[in-house]
Design a protein around this motif. Structure first.
Motif: not given
Ligand code: PFF
Length: 448
Positions: A139-144
């Motif tokens: 889970q990462s901000l960029t991915r989301d």
């Protein structure tokens, strides 16, 4: 300004679109999770009764408002009013629903983004793209941000094409695909050890818990979320139904499909949980409660798929593709609610309106992602626990108390001439007046 309103071209098209709105993450994830944490089969029974006895009548109220108004939710409601205060009330209910739909879309897109990335992950794993697989799995901000944005763009592209070429065409393709994948997965899970124990937990009720107030409240809330009520979505879909169609049976079909898919999804998820347990994955705590209610889908199921060996990659792909499709047919309905209002109210072109509202929703999604801990649960709560029941109840009040009974009968009779002599007409108007508002108010107060 686009004066030519879209209309569903066929009965099948409407049913697929409205069922597409209803069937979503709520059915395939929410319903089985609630079933597992509310005592299994007793919850299923309560849900079935409440979906048919309360949610179906409320769905009919929204569809009939829309079909009569032949306009966006606010204008459709205002067509039923006779005084200035009623007009304001209509604006509050219609616009409130539109805002609620937009807010639901902003968190739904985040969850759907997780589904997207979980769908792609098995593909990168099969093709040995190890860095990509690792990036997708963490889970990462960029991915989301990327996947939420992708999901919103896809929703925008479908909605910008309008009713017949966008919503109807894609619902007709995606809904049968969803059913196909669901049944294939059930067939697979049923061959696994532990599945029969899960089936029993799902199908054999413990009658002693059926009148538990918390179970009833959860079942009713689930039924309302699942039928997309209180968001003005069903008002707007109702406005695209031709006057030749029988509303009573259309509404019944949509409810049946929605409940059927929730039930079938339970046939997959509950046995799958027991299969995972038989393979050593921890699902229940010592006291029998679910270990990770909200994140189960991302923790327990991938663990189950992993334990299947290579075939697990394909099963995982199929499962998350199914979730993504279900989410997409629901999200297009959420976006249609504000878009139809903007097109008719502000004389915007459909494509322009869709991109503007898509951008606004993306901004809200981004704000939620950047302040996840504080905002995500909050937006879910205010929309699904408060907004939907309250606005759903107000739609029932509208039809039950503000609409002249004779005029209401005239609208329902279009496409269903004999309705006056049916059980539906003998019960429903009273039901909408008294039973639905009181029962929904009870749920609302309880959730406070
Ligand atoms: N009914 C959808 C589901 O069960 O996932 C969720 C939903 C769709 C809620 C559309 C609200 C809405 F306006």
């Amino acid at each position: 300004m686009s004066n030519v309103r879209g209309e569903f071209s066929s009965r099948f098209g409407f049913i697929m679109a409205a069922a597409g709105s209803a069937v979503g993450l709520g059915n395939i994830w929410g319903f089985p999770t609630q079933t597992a944490s509310n005592g299994g089969a007793a919850f299923v029974l309560a849900y079935l009764v409440l979906a048919f006895c309360l949610a179906y009548p409320a769905l009919m109220a929204e569809l009939v408002i829309g079909r009569h108004g032949q306009a966006n939710a606010v204008s459709s409601l205002q067509k039923l009013t006779t005084s200035p205060w009623q007009k304001k009330f209509a604006f509050f209910v219609g616009f409130g629903g539109i805002i609620c739909a937009g807010l639901i879309l902003s968190f739904y897109a985040i969850v759907a983004g997780w589904m997207f990335s979980a769908t792609i992950e098995p593909i990168t794993a099969i093709t040995s793209m190890d860095n990509a697989t690792l990036w997708l799995s963490e889970q990462s901000l960029t991915r989301d941000i990327i996947f939420t944005g992708l999901f919103i763009v896809l929703t925008v592209l479908i909605i910008s094409k309008g009713v017949e070429n966008g919503i109807e065409k894609w619902s007709k393709r995606l809904m049968p695909a969803l059913l196909g994948i669901l049944f294939a997965l059930i067939a697979y899970v049923m061959t696994q050890e532990g599945a029969v124990t899960g089936l029993k937990a799902y199908l054999v009720p413990d009658f002693s818990s059926i009148l538990n107030p918390e179970l009833l409240v959860n079942a009713l809330g689930q039924a309302f979320f699942s039928l997309s009520l209180g968001t003005s979505v069903m008002i707007i879909y109702g406005s695209y139904i031709s006057k030749r169609e029988n509303l009573v049976s259309l509404g019944a079909f949509v409810t049946l499909i929605d409940v059927f898919i929730a039930f079938v999804a339970g046939l997959l998820i509950i046995p799958a949980m027991y299969v995972a347990q038989a393979q050593g994955v921890e699902i229940f705590a010592a006291d029998g409660s679910l270990l990770s209610e909200d994140t189960l889908v991302f923790q327990v199921l991938p663990a189950l798929f992993d334990s299947m060996g290579d075939i697990g990659l394909f099963v995982g792909f199929a499962f998350f593709a199914l979730m993504s499709i279900a989410a997409l047919t629901s999200s297009i309905s959420m976006l249609e609610a504000p878009v139809s209002y903007a097109v008719e109210k502000f004389a915007l072109g459909r494509v322009q309106a869709t991109w503007i509202i898509g951008a606004l929703v993306s901004l809200v999604s981004l704000t939620i992602l950047l302040n996840f801990a504080a905002l995500f649960g909050f937006v879910v709560s205010i929309t699904t626990k408060f907004g939907q029941p309250l606005l759903g109840m107000l739609c029932c009040v509208f039809v039950g108390w503000l609409w002249h009974r004779g005029k209401l009968l005239k609208e329902i009779s279009e496409g269903c001439e004999q309705v006056e002599h049916t059980v539906f007409w003998k019960i429903w108007p009273w039901y909408i007046r008294f039973v639905c508002p009181v029962a929904i108010a009870a749920v609302f107060l309880n959730s406070l």
